[in-house]
Design a protein around this motif. Structure first.
Motif, PDB file in Angstrom:
ATOM      1  N   ARG A 113      35.518  36.350  40.302  1.00 22.06           N
ATOM      2  CA  ARG A 113      35.102  35.439  41.375  1.00 22.06           C
ATOM      3  C   ARG A 113      34.168  34.359  40.845  1.00 22.06           C
ATOM      4  O   ARG A 113      33.403  34.587  39.916  1.00 22.06           O
ATOM      5  N   ARG A 114      34.279  33.193  41.467  1.00 19.04           N
ATOM      6  CA  ARG A 114      33.338  32.098  41.286  1.00 19.04           C
ATOM      7  C   ARG A 114      32.803  31.746  42.666  1.00 19.04           C
ATOM      8  O   ARG A 114      33.393  32.142  43.671  1.00 19.04           O
ATOM      9  N   PRO A 115      31.703  31.033  42.790  1.00 22.86           N
ATOM     10  CA  PRO A 115      31.174  30.708  44.125  1.00 22.86           C
ATOM     11  C   PRO A 115      32.221  30.045  45.022  1.00 22.86           C
ATOM     12  O   PRO A 115      32.673  28.932  44.762  1.00 22.86           O
ATOM     13  N   GLY A 116      32.643  30.761  46.052  1.00 24.97           N
ATOM     14  CA  GLY A 116      33.612  30.232  47.003  1.00 24.97           C
ATOM     15  C   GLY A 116      35.054  30.275  46.541  1.00 24.97           C
ATOM     16  O   GLY A 116      35.946  29.818  47.272  1.00 24.97           O
ATOM     17  N   LYS A 117      35.311  30.809  45.347  1.00 21.27           N
ATOM     18  CA  LYS A 117      36.676  30.833  44.820  1.00 21.27           C
ATOM     19  C   LYS A 117      36.968  32.170  44.142  1.00 21.27           C
ATOM     20  O   LYS A 117      36.053  32.862  43.697  1.00 21.27           O
ATOM     21  N   ASN A 118      38.253  32.513  44.071  1.00 17.61           N
ATOM     22  CA  ASN A 118      38.694  33.750  43.434  1.00 17.61           C
ATOM     23  C   ASN A 118      39.848  33.432  42.489  1.00 17.61           C
ATOM     24  O   ASN A 118      40.711  32.596  42.798  1.00 17.61           O
ATOM     25  N   PHE A 119      39.878  34.110  41.334  1.00 18.56           N
ATOM     26  CA  PHE A 119      40.882  33.804  40.322  1.00 18.56           C
ATOM     27  C   PHE A 119      41.450  35.081  39.714  1.00 18.56           C
ATOM     28  O   PHE A 119      40.779  36.116  39.654  1.00 18.56           O
ATOM     29  N   VAL A 120      42.695  34.966  39.237  1.00 20.31           N
ATOM     30  CA  VAL A 120      43.336  36.030  38.478  1.00 20.31           C
ATOM     31  C   VAL A 120      43.905  35.414  37.206  1.00 20.31           C
ATOM     32  O   VAL A 120      44.706  34.465  37.271  1.00 20.31           O
ATOM     33  N   LEU A 121      43.487  35.927  36.066  1.00 22.86           N
ATOM     34  CA  LEU A 121      44.057  35.515  34.783  1.00 22.86           C
ATOM     35  C   LEU A 121      45.161  36.503  34.429  1.00 22.86           C
ATOM     36  O   LEU A 121      44.909  37.705  34.290  1.00 22.86           O
ATOM     37  N   VAL A 122      46.374  36.012  34.310  1.00 21.93           N
ATOM     38  CA  VAL A 122      47.549  36.854  34.048  1.00 21.93           C
ATOM     39  C   VAL A 122      48.057  36.585  32.640  1.00 21.93           C
ATOM     40  O   VAL A 122      48.328  35.432  32.278  1.00 21.93           O
ATOM     41  N   GLU A 123      48.183  37.641  31.837  1.00 19.47           N
ATOM     42  CA  GLU A 123      48.781  37.523  30.511  1.00 19.47           C
ATOM     43  C   GLU A 123      50.152  38.189  30.527  1.00 19.47           C
ATOM     44  O   GLU A 123      50.260  39.386  30.785  1.00 19.47           O
TER      45      GLU A 123
END
Length: 555
Positions: A113-123
């Protein structure tokens, strides 16, 4: 396109171009799995010799050692097979993995998570699956935006898709943990006889850069590769500094060297070929090159903000913040010396397991006692200078070898220097017999910490300099207050900006730490005895801090 062609310059290094010749980012139409990079493709010049088997059964320095350029290739290959997806919430993290699995085999998924945002790193398992994902993505619906073909994607949530297996939240893995780790030392459960050593080990494990942070940094470099490779087939955004040396922290900046290769100097596989690429005249001014790249980053690359070009500096750089990977970036194209310096630090780090814990403890000691400063240029001792001081101390203790001694191992080299101006060679630690270039010093890290303070509290900086290249005390060659040789160019002094009062503070603090820990029974002492929980006031005068330490010594 004409403007971007000007970015290439004839000065680019070609001696080590074969290092990354097996990495070519091209769109794959085939669904065949792409082979992993072969180690043999990074062999360079006659000095390269990478074998996984030892030549005999004698103990070696590090039998699990991964050569520097092989490590770079592996990490770059991870980034080449990865995409970064912004999602609406944690509930979509598992759906992203399910969705990607339908496209191709997924190797790893990382949610943060980042402030106000969500991420997924896919390999993905292969770059083919990654490319298929990008080719099946739509352009932004914003009519004012310029369509960009990029591995930075947005995943549209679909509540109708049902439940999915949740992913572990790894946000803490990319946060700075040094201060938290320092506070944890008060309540750390450990043997009183080995407290200092166990605290140093705890601090190192908590403070070192995480695997996810490293992946995000290489992915940030990959974004630059993709942006420039359309015109420059062999361009490589190479990370250097703490990210690759093994002394990194999650909060550290990402230093990037842009490496171009002149087409005319490529190895021609077919001697009968008469074909050469047309090109524009190269721009001689490096600042103009960076200005053009800066505009590209600022206007087109997703997530890149606060782009600033510092073109008047001795080493012109571009600074920007990649908000999606949460990395502060510094790009330069002037010199490959930073890559070689990182190679040196990486080799020393892998030479002995005691190096990294000692560096992390001393780096925090220096920061909390206001001895070092991260701002550049600065009259303070830098973290880089401090690391060289640690390495030099360990060389005098017969734990680490001198750089000069590497030349005595011609049959065990993995590579030579990346910068042709530097005369450096690097050994394959899987083939170097243990004790060949260094003594049999088996002291524990707590003992070495005390010895470090004692060594520099009495070191004659007025007469001698610190030389990692020679690994022994050498007479000074200048009148500067502190002389620390640049390991890639010994004629340069990396500490030339340090003022006398700041060196005095370092020696006073080292003398005080040696006195507090003492020569006997230091094992039961705590790091908190010499590292304050709160950093000293940066605005306080150096003279006042020095006087306080001197008064403490007198008492």
């Amino acid at each position: 396109m004409t403007v971007m062609c000007l970015l290439v310059r004839g000065h680019t290094r070609t001696r080590n171009a074969k290092v990354f010749s097996n990495i070519a980012y091209q769109k794959r139409k085939s669904d065949k799995p792409e082979p992993s990079p072969k180690v043999t493709n990074i062999q360079r010049d006659s000095a390269v010799n990478i074998e996984t088997k030892n030549v005999d059964t004698k103990p070696v320095v590090n039998k699990t050692f991964v050569p520097f350029y092989e490590m770079l290739l592996r990490r770059r290959d991870e980034a080449r097979r990865s995409i970064l997806m912004e999602i609406e919430g944690l509930q979509d993290a598992g759906r992203v993995k399910q969705f990607c699995t339908k496209i191709g085999p997924v190797k790893h998924c990382f949610f943060y998570r980042r402030p106000g945002k969500n991420f997924v790193l896919v390999e993905f398992q292969t770059a083919v699956s990654k490319m298929k994902t990008m080719e099946n993505s739509y352009d932004s619906k914003d009519p004012q935006s310029i369509p960009v073909f990029s591995p930075f994607l947005y995943f549209q949530s679909d509540p109708q898709s049902g439940r999915s297996q949740a992913l572990t939240d790894l946000t803490e893995d990319i946060q700075c943990k040094e201060q938290a780790a320092l506070k944890e030392l008060k309540d750390l459960q450990c043997s009183s006889k080995n407290r200092l050593r166990m605290e140093m080990d705890h601090l190192y494990k908590k403070s070192k850069i995480s695997d996810l942070s490293i992946r995000l940094r290489y992915f940030t470099c990959h974004q630059l590769d993709l942006a420039l490779e359309g015109l420059f087939r062999d361009v490589k955004a190479l990370p250097f500094g703490s990210t690759v040396s093994g002394f990194g922290r999650n909060s550290g900046d990402l230093d990037i060297y842009l490496h171009f290769k002149k087409n005319l100097c490529q190895v021609i596989k077919d001697d009968t070929s008469k074909l050469f690429f047309h090109s524009k005249s190269w721009v001689r001014d490096k600042s103009m090159q960076l200005k053009l790249i800066s505009d590209l980053i600022s206007l087109l690359l997703p997530g890149c903000t606060n782009v600033v070009s510092i073109l008047g500096a001795r080493v012109p750089i571009i600074k920007y913040h990649q908000i999606m990977t949460n990395v502060e970036c510094d790009i330069q194209n002037s010199s490959a010396a930073g890559v070689d310096t990182s190679h040196i630090l990486y080799t020393m780090n892998k030479w002995d397991l005691r190096v990294a814990p000692l560096v992390y403890s001393l780096r925090l000691w220096a920061a909390q006692n206001n001895i070092t400063c991260v701002k550049k240029p600065s009259p303070y001792i830098t973290n880089f200078s401090l690391m060289l001081m640690v390495i030099f101390f360990l060389q005098t203790e017969q734990i680490l070898p001198s750089l000069h001694s590497f030349s005595r191992l011609p049959t065990t080299l993995t590579s030579s220097s990346f910068d042709p101006d530097a005369e450096l060679f690097f050994p394959d630690l899987r083939r170097v017999e243990k004790g060949l270039l260094s003594g049999g010093n088996e002291e524990k890290i707590d003992s070495l910490l005390v010895k470090f303070f004692m060594f520099y509290s009495t070191f004659s900086f007025e007469k001698n300099k610190i030389s990692v290249y020679h690994g022994k005390v050498m007479p000074k060659s200048s009148r500067l207050i502190l002389e620390i040789e640049n390991p890639t160019n010994p004629s340069l002094n990396v500490a030339k900006n340090v003022r006398p009062e700041y060196l005095q503070v370092f020696q006073i603090a080292a003398r005080e730490a040696a006195k507090v820990l003492g020569e006997r029974e230091f094992q039961s002492k705590s790091l908190l005895d010499v590292i304050p929980l709160t950093r000293h006031d940066m605005n306080g005068s150096v003279q006042e801090r020095g006087n306080r330490n001197r008064n403490a010594n007198n008492n």
